[in-house]
Structures are given as structure tokens and as C-alpha cells.
Design an enzyme around this catalytic site. Structure first.
Site, PDB file in Angstrom:
ATOM      1  N   HIS A  75       0.842  -1.202   0.000  1.00 26.26           N
ATOM      2  CA  HIS A  75       0.000   0.000   0.000  1.00 26.26           C
ATOM      3  C   HIS A  75       0.872   1.246   0.000  1.00 26.26           C
ATOM      4  O   HIS A  75       1.782   1.355   0.799  1.00 26.26           O
ATOM      5  CB  HIS A  75      -0.885   0.028   1.253  1.00 26.26           C
ATOM      6  CG  HIS A  75      -2.011  -0.959   1.212  1.00 26.26           C
ATOM      7  ND1 HIS A  75      -3.054  -0.936   2.091  1.00 26.26           N
ATOM      8  CD2 HIS A  75      -2.251  -1.995   0.377  1.00 26.26           C
ATOM      9  CE1 HIS A  75      -3.893  -1.926   1.810  1.00 26.26           C
ATOM     10  NE2 HIS A  75      -3.412  -2.584   0.776  1.00 26.26           N
ATOM     11  N   TYR A 202      -8.814   5.010   8.207  1.00 27.49           N
ATOM     12  CA  TYR A 202      -8.935   5.315   9.637  1.00 27.49           C
ATOM     13  C   TYR A 202      -9.992   6.416   9.753  1.00 27.49           C
ATOM     14  O   TYR A 202      -9.822   7.494   9.180  1.00 27.49           O
ATOM     15  CB  TYR A 202      -7.616   5.859  10.202  1.00 27.49           C
ATOM     16  CG  TYR A 202      -6.521   4.823  10.364  1.00 27.49           C
ATOM     17  CD1 TYR A 202      -5.713   4.439   9.297  1.00 27.49           C
ATOM     18  CD2 TYR A 202      -6.264   4.250  11.612  1.00 27.49           C
ATOM     19  CE1 TYR A 202      -4.694   3.506   9.459  1.00 27.49           C
ATOM     20  CE2 TYR A 202      -5.242   3.313  11.786  1.00 27.49           C
ATOM     21  CZ  TYR A 202      -4.476   2.945  10.711  1.00 27.49           C
ATOM     22  OH  TYR A 202      -3.463   2.024  10.866  1.00 27.49           O
ATOM     23  N   PRO A 294      -3.063  -0.190  19.301  1.00 22.26           N
ATOM     24  CA  PRO A 294      -2.865  -0.655  17.929  1.00 22.26           C
ATOM     25  C   PRO A 294      -3.063   0.398  16.829  1.00 22.26           C
ATOM     26  O   PRO A 294      -2.783   0.117  15.659  1.00 22.26           O
ATOM     27  CB  PRO A 294      -3.895  -1.778  17.779  1.00 22.26           C
ATOM     28  CG  PRO A 294      -4.917  -1.517  18.815  1.00 22.26           C
ATOM     29  CD  PRO A 294      -4.236  -0.818  19.939  1.00 22.26           C
ATOM     30  N   LYS A 298       2.024  -0.530  15.153  1.00 22.58           N
ATOM     31  CA  LYS A 298       3.458  -0.579  15.432  1.00 22.58           C
ATOM     32  C   LYS A 298       3.942  -1.802  16.214  1.00 22.58           C
ATOM     33  O   LYS A 298       5.143  -2.075  16.247  1.00 22.58           O
ATOM     34  CB  LYS A 298       3.857   0.674  16.250  1.00 22.58           C
ATOM     35  CG  LYS A 298       3.868   1.941  15.430  1.00 22.58           C
ATOM     36  CD  LYS A 298       5.113   2.044  14.561  1.00 22.58           C
ATOM     37  CE  LYS A 298       4.970   3.014  13.431  1.00 22.58           C
ATOM     38  NZ  LYS A 298       4.804   2.405  12.107  1.00 22.58           N
ATOM     39  N   TYR A 386       4.443   6.363  10.150  1.00 22.97           N
ATOM     40  CA  TYR A 386       3.599   5.203   9.825  1.00 22.97           C
ATOM     41  C   TYR A 386       4.376   4.145   9.038  1.00 22.97           C
ATOM     42  O   TYR A 386       4.266   2.951   9.312  1.00 22.97           O
ATOM     43  CB  TYR A 386       2.349   5.656   9.052  1.00 22.97           C
ATOM     44  CG  TYR A 386       1.270   4.601   9.028  1.00 22.97           C
ATOM     45  CD1 TYR A 386       0.280   4.553  10.010  1.00 22.97           C
ATOM     46  CD2 TYR A 386       1.251   3.621   8.042  1.00 22.97           C
ATOM     47  CE1 TYR A 386      -0.695   3.567  10.014  1.00 22.97           C
ATOM     48  CE2 TYR A 386       0.277   2.625   8.027  1.00 22.97           C
ATOM     49  CZ  TYR A 386      -0.693   2.610   9.018  1.00 22.97           C
ATOM     50  OH  TYR A 386      -1.651   1.624   9.017  1.00 22.97           O
TER      51      TYR A 386
HETATM   52  P1  FAD Z   1       3.370 -12.299  21.153  1.00 25.88           P
HETATM   53  O1  FAD Z   1       2.872 -12.280  19.761  1.00 25.88           O
HETATM   54  O2  FAD Z   1       2.395 -12.062  22.257  1.00 25.88           O
HETATM   55  O3  FAD Z   1       4.088 -13.689  21.363  1.00 25.88           O
HETATM   56  C1  FAD Z   1       4.482 -14.151  22.641  1.00 25.88           C
HETATM   57  C2  FAD Z   1       4.414 -15.671  22.623  1.00 25.88           C
HETATM   58  O4  FAD Z   1       4.937 -16.163  23.846  1.00 25.88           O
HETATM   59  C3  FAD Z   1       2.994 -16.195  22.500  1.00 25.88           C
HETATM   60  O5  FAD Z   1       2.901 -17.074  21.407  1.00 25.88           O
HETATM   61  C4  FAD Z   1       2.740 -16.883  23.831  1.00 25.88           C
HETATM   62  O6  FAD Z   1       1.897 -18.005  23.702  1.00 25.88           O
HETATM   63  C5  FAD Z   1       4.146 -17.260  24.250  1.00 25.88           C
HETATM   64  N1  FAD Z   1       4.332 -17.429  25.691  1.00 25.88           N
HETATM   65  C6  FAD Z   1       3.872 -16.653  26.700  1.00 25.88           C
HETATM   66  N2  FAD Z   1       4.257 -17.128  27.892  1.00 25.88           N
HETATM   67  C7  FAD Z   1       4.983 -18.240  27.640  1.00 25.88           C
HETATM   68  C8  FAD Z   1       5.651 -19.184  28.481  1.00 25.88           C
HETATM   69  N3  FAD Z   1       5.631 -19.083  29.799  1.00 25.88           N
HETATM   70  N4  FAD Z   1       6.308 -20.216  27.891  1.00 25.88           N
HETATM   71  C9  FAD Z   1       6.330 -20.355  26.535  1.00 25.88           C
HETATM   72  N5  FAD Z   1       5.701 -19.486  25.702  1.00 25.88           N
HETATM   73  C10 FAD Z   1       5.051 -18.441  26.246  1.00 25.88           C
HETATM   74  N6  FAD Z   1       1.154  -4.716  15.551  1.00 25.88           N
HETATM   75  C11 FAD Z   1       1.604  -4.216  14.355  1.00 25.88           C
HETATM   76  O7  FAD Z   1       2.810  -4.019  14.180  1.00 25.88           O
HETATM   77  N7  FAD Z   1       0.746  -3.909  13.318  1.00 25.88           N
HETATM   78  C12 FAD Z   1      -0.579  -4.094  13.442  1.00 25.88           C
HETATM   79  O8  FAD Z   1      -1.316  -3.876  12.472  1.00 25.88           O
HETATM   80  C13 FAD Z   1      -1.083  -4.595  14.701  1.00 25.88           C
HETATM   81  N8  FAD Z   1      -2.402  -4.802  14.875  1.00 25.88           N
HETATM   82  C14 FAD Z   1      -2.826  -5.476  15.998  1.00 25.88           C
HETATM   83  C15 FAD Z   1      -4.162  -5.778  16.085  1.00 25.88           C
HETATM   84  C16 FAD Z   1      -4.627  -6.485  17.200  1.00 25.88           C
HETATM   85  C17 FAD Z   1      -6.084  -6.830  17.256  1.00 25.88           C
HETATM   86  C18 FAD Z   1      -3.716  -6.892  18.239  1.00 25.88           C
HETATM   87  C19 FAD Z   1      -4.192  -7.678  19.444  1.00 25.88           C
HETATM   88  C20 FAD Z   1      -2.387  -6.556  18.159  1.00 25.88           C
HETATM   89  C21 FAD Z   1      -1.928  -5.858  17.045  1.00 25.88           C
HETATM   90  N9  FAD Z   1      -0.586  -5.542  16.901  1.00 25.88           N
HETATM   91  C22 FAD Z   1      -0.161  -4.938  15.745  1.00 25.88           C
HETATM   92  C23 FAD Z   1       0.366  -5.906  17.945  1.00 25.88           C
HETATM   93  C24 FAD Z   1       1.115  -7.213  17.650  1.00 25.88           C
HETATM   94  O9  FAD Z   1       0.193  -8.250  17.399  1.00 25.88           O
HETATM   95  C25 FAD Z   1       2.029  -7.558  18.828  1.00 25.88           C
HETATM   96  O10 FAD Z   1       2.789  -6.430  19.157  1.00 25.88           O
HETATM   97  C26 FAD Z   1       2.962  -8.732  18.491  1.00 25.88           C
HETATM   98  O11 FAD Z   1       2.251  -9.938  18.516  1.00 25.88           O
HETATM   99  C27 FAD Z   1       4.134  -8.828  19.472  1.00 25.88           C
HETATM  100  O12 FAD Z   1       4.904  -9.979  19.208  1.00 25.88           O
HETATM  101  P2  FAD Z   1       5.663 -10.725  20.373  1.00 25.88           P
HETATM  102  O13 FAD Z   1       6.337 -11.883  19.726  1.00 25.88           O
HETATM  103  O14 FAD Z   1       6.454  -9.761  21.159  1.00 25.88           O
HETATM  104  O15 FAD Z   1       4.530 -11.222  21.368  1.00 25.88           O
HETATM  105  C1  DHB Z   2      -4.573  -3.478  11.273  1.00 26.25           C
HETATM  106  C2  DHB Z   2      -4.391  -3.343  12.621  1.00 26.25           C
HETATM  107  C3  DHB Z   2      -4.031  -2.110  13.122  1.00 26.25           C
HETATM  108  O1  DHB Z   2      -3.834  -1.962  14.434  1.00 26.25           O
HETATM  109  C4  DHB Z   2      -3.844  -1.012  12.294  1.00 26.25           C
HETATM  110  O2  DHB Z   2      -3.512   0.179  12.809  1.00 26.25           O
HETATM  111  C5  DHB Z   2      -4.021  -1.170  10.938  1.00 26.25           C
HETATM  112  C6  DHB Z   2      -4.385  -2.411  10.425  1.00 26.25           C
HETATM  113  C7  DHB Z   2      -4.950  -4.812  10.729  1.00 26.25           C
HETATM  114  O3  DHB Z   2      -5.171  -5.721  11.543  1.00 26.25           O
HETATM  115  O4  DHB Z   2      -5.060  -4.959   9.516  1.00 26.25           O
END
Ligand code: FAD
Ligand code: DHB
Length: 397
Positions: A75, A202, A294, A298, A386
């Protein structure tokens, strides 16, 4: 009980843990990944969707970008919609970069496939129960296949998300927590219908924020601002589509077709930073150390940025015996983290309705959006943040 040994023990098989494991493997550094959920669970968990160019470059540069290049949707801008009118922010024209829409669980699938392909140790349904002696001789205890196991390692990478065990293992007096809660949440849906726009929208509306995103030319992803304690059962499919149509309406008309809702969920909104992000030989990465609301898309990108910094530090350490980059881990990560916290909380405040807002606040929201979309300087600042701020360390590849 089995006793294992590795160089880096990685707790968590989300984007942070799996990307770290993969980059370390390419550098000849061994790791073991522990993930408490099943492979199927992490490969189907619907979360983020927007990848910065820097994240795409790391995934493609490390050989896991085949499908991302094929199926990711590039995009070149987004729309900000308010007062019934849409305003495009043209990333390419303003900052010469783009973003890619590619679901987080697809990134996770690609990384797992690569890791299993080179047969690196990866345990699913293996919850870490305790970490020990992370200042000197780190050990991770975990439960797998109904038995207790132990990993001795040089370093522990706490990639276990916000609710993991690593951050709570640090005595609270050694941790500074900076935190903000928002008085709203997002109700997110995944729907089987072609996206009503080819770019993200948005929307600020007096009834609250909404966001149109997508996963493919056939699947839409949409979000609605709702109460933090919203009862999702009270949101029938019809009510969700009606509310989205009301908030996204344009003066000149806007057609938002509905379709079967495949998945519904609530996302709480929080800003959170733990500092420092390292304690002896324990390093925190991604959501284990920081959370952004969210709105700025980021979270996943910040997790990958931490991985980049730690990988560089570990490579310096193992290949050249130099600890300096590892010692600077927190400082290097937090510079980017705080800029993303600022951007995410600014986007959130500009686009959401807070409780008890009056007509004055409403006009301030509209004036700010009007300014951001009509001033080239302000649009450029939004676009620059962004698409992802530049890294201040050299490329990994
Ligand atoms: P996580 O993805 O939470 O992974 C952590 C892992 O550790 C999990 O799989 C968990 O099961 C595991 N774990 C926990 N405790 C233990 C344990 N004791 N032993 C073994 N394993 C364990 N970010 C963006 O950049 N762009 C977006 O568009 C965006 N949109 C989002 C929309 C939604 C609805 C949500 C909820 C989040 C969004 N985010 C977005 C945020 C993004 O999803 C998170 O920041 C990202 O998942 C972080 O990755 P991580 O690996 O740090 O943590
Ligand atoms: C999506 C999630 C977000 O938090 C955002 O700012 C833009 C897009 C997505 O899930 O597609």
C-alpha cells in the site's frame, strides 16, 4: 527430566521469538524456542496486519519472504476520514516508502516452516514455568509432554509477550514501568467480503473510531471503538455492520457491503514501557517489554526492531567477543520504542472519542485531522512515522 543446553534460550514463539531464532540461526548461533501454545494455535491467532518496509526487508533479506512477496498487499497510502470526507496520505509521494498488509499469523507460519525445515529445536505446548540465575548461569525450566525439563543457556531471550513469565521474574524494584490505559477497546472482525477500499481507512466519528483493513482481495478486517468492558455477545453481526456503516459514511456516499463474519474479538488499549529491557543475561523483546495501542500498527514492527538490535549484539559477542552492543541493548531499543509510543498514543488520541467529550473536544479532533491532512509538513510527519522510522544501526544483511 531432561537437561538441554543451548546458546540462546528463547521463551515465546510469536513474531519476536521466531524472528530472533531465525536470524541467529543464519549467523550460526544456536537457540531453542519454547512456545506454550500449539503450532496450530499460533498459526491461526488473528492479530496484526501492517508491516513496515524495514520489517519486510528483514523477512525477505533472511529468506522467509517468498510468500510475503507474492501474497502481501503493498500500500502506498492510507485514508483518514472525518466529517464525512476522506483525505489520502500518500506515503510514496511524501516519504518514498510503502507498507505491506500481510497477516501476523502468516509471518509466524513462514518462520515456523523455515525453522522446522532446518530442524532447529522448537517445542510447542511447552510452557516455561520458571527462569533461574539469569545474572550468571541462566536456566529455563519448562513443562513439555507431561514432564519437567531444563535448559542451560548463555542468554535468555524473553519473547513471551505481555503476559509471560520473564518480566515478572525481575524484582519489581529493578523495573521502571511507564503505563497508560485508555477508556476504550477495539471490537475487531474478520469478514468474508471484498474490502470496500483498496487502502486502509482510519475514521474519526462522533460515535467513535473505526478502521477498515483487509487480509486479501476477498477478506476484510474491520475494527470499531467500543467500551473497554464491552460484552461482545451484545454485538450481533447486523449491529456491527450497521455501526461500521454509520461511522464510515461519506457525504458523497460510501458502500460497505457486509459478508459472513468469520471471527470476532476484543483488543484492549494500553501504552506500556518497562525499563530497562535487560537484566544480566536476560533480555526482554517485543510485547514482553512494551505495548502500544494498535492505532499506529506498530506492535509487531517494534518487536522485530528489538530482534534486530539483539541479533547484532549477540553476533558481536559470539563472533568478536565484544559485549558493547549487548550492553547498549536497552538504550538502542528504547529510543525507537518511545518514538513509537509517542506516535501510537497521538494517533489514538486524535482518532478516538474519550468519555465526556464535549462539542469543544469534537472540534479539536476535527481541526487536528484537518491540519494533518492539509499541511504537507504534518502529513509528512504522519507518513514518516507510519511507514517506519529509519534504523540508526547498519543493515543486518
Ligand atoms: P506475542 O505475539 O504475544 O508472542 C508471545 C508468545 O509467547 C505467544 O505465542 C505466547 O503463547 C508465548 N508465551 C507466553 N508465555 C509463555 C511461556 N511461559 N512459555 C512459553 N511461551 C510463552 N502490531 C503491528 O505491528 N501492526 C498491526 O497492524 C497490529 N495490529 C494489531 C491488532 C490487534 C487486534 C492486536 C491484538 C495486536 C496488534 N498488533 C499490531 C500488535 C502485535 O500483534 C504484537 O505487538 C505482536 O504480537 C508482538 O509480538 P511478540 O512476539 O512480542 O509477542
Ligand atoms: C490493522 C491493525 C491495526 O492496528 C492497524 O492500525 C491497521 C491495520 C490490521 O489488523 O489490519
Amino acid at each position: 527430566m531432561s537437561k538441554l543446553r543451548t546458546q540462546v534460550g528463547i521463551i515465546g514463539g510469536g513474531p519476536a521469538g521466531l524472528t530472533l531464532a531465525h536470524l541467529l540461526h543464519l549467523q550460526g548461533i544456536e537457540s531453542i524456542v519454547l512456545e506454550r501454545h500449539s503450532r496450530e494455535y499460533v498459526e491461526t491467532r488473528v492479530r496484526a496486519g501492517v508491516l513496515e518496509q524495514g520489517t519486510v526487508d528483514i523477512l525477505c533479506g533472511s529468506g522467509v519472504g517468498e510468500r510475503l512477496k507474492r501474497e502481501g498487499l503493498e500500500h502506498q497510502g492510507v485514508e483518514l476520514r472525518f466529517d464525512g470526507r476522506g483525505h489520502r496520505i500518500d506515503f510514496q509521494e511524501l516519504v518514498g516508502k510503502s507498507i505491506t498488509v500481510y497477516a501476523q499469523q502468516e509471518v509466524v507460519k513462514d518462520l515456523i516452516l523455515a525453522r522446522l525445515g532446518y530442524k532447529a529445536p522448537t517445542y510447542f505446548e511447552a510452557g516455561a514455568t520458571r527462569i533461574e540465575d539469569y545474572d550468571a548461569n541462566p536456566k529455563i525450566h519448562f513443562r513439555w509432554s507431561d514432564e519437567d525439563h531444563e535448559i542451560a543457556c548463555d542468554f535468555i531471550a524473553g519473547c513471551d509477550g505481555f503476559h509471560g513469565i520473564c518480566r515478572p521474574a525481575v524484582p519489581s524494584e529493578q523495573l521502571q514501568i511507564h503505563e497508560r490505559h485508555y477508556p476504550f477497546a477495539w471490537l475487531g472482525i474478520l469478514a468474508q467480503v471484498a474490502p470496500a477500499s483498496h487502502e486502509l481507512i482510519y475514521t474519526y466519528h462522533q460515535r467513535g473510531f473505526s478502521l477498515l483493513s483487509m487480509r486479501s482481495p476477498e477478506i476484510s478486517r474491520l475494527y470499531l471503538q467500543c467500551a473497554p468492558d464491552e460484552d461482545i455477545e451484545k454485538w450481533s453481526d447486523e449491529r456491527i455492520w450497521d455501526e461500521l456503516r454509520t461511522r464510515m459514511a461519506k457525504r458523497e456516499g460510501f458502500v460497505l457491503k457486509d459478508g459472513p463474519i468469520m471471527q470476532k474479538g476484543l483488543t484492549p488499549m494500553r501504552s506500556f514501557v518497562a525499563s530497562p529491557m535487560q537484566f544480566g543475561k536476560l533480555f526482554l523483546l517485543g510485547d514482553a517489554a512494551h505495548i502500544v495501542p494498535p492505532t499506529g500498527a506498530k506492535g509487531l514492527n517494534l518487536a522485530v526492531a528489538d530482534v534486530r538490535v539483539l541479533t547484532r549484539g549477540l553476533v558481536e559477542f559470539y563472533k568478536r567477543g565484544n559485549r558493547e552492543a549487548l550492553e547498549q541493548y536497552t538504550e538502542r531499543c528504547l529510543r525507537r520504542v518511545w518514538k513509537c509510543e509517542r506516535f501510537s498514543s497521538w494517533m489514538t488520541s486524535m482518532l478516538h472519542r474519550f468519555p465526556q467529550e464535549d462539542s469543544f473536544s469534537h472540534h479539536i479532533h476535527v481541526a487536528e485531522l484537518d491540519y494533518v491532512t492539509s499541511s504537507r509538513a504534518a502529513s509528512t510527519a504522519l507518513a514518516e512515522n507510519y511507514v517506519g522510522l529509519p534504523f540508526d544501526t547498519p543493515e543486518l544483511f
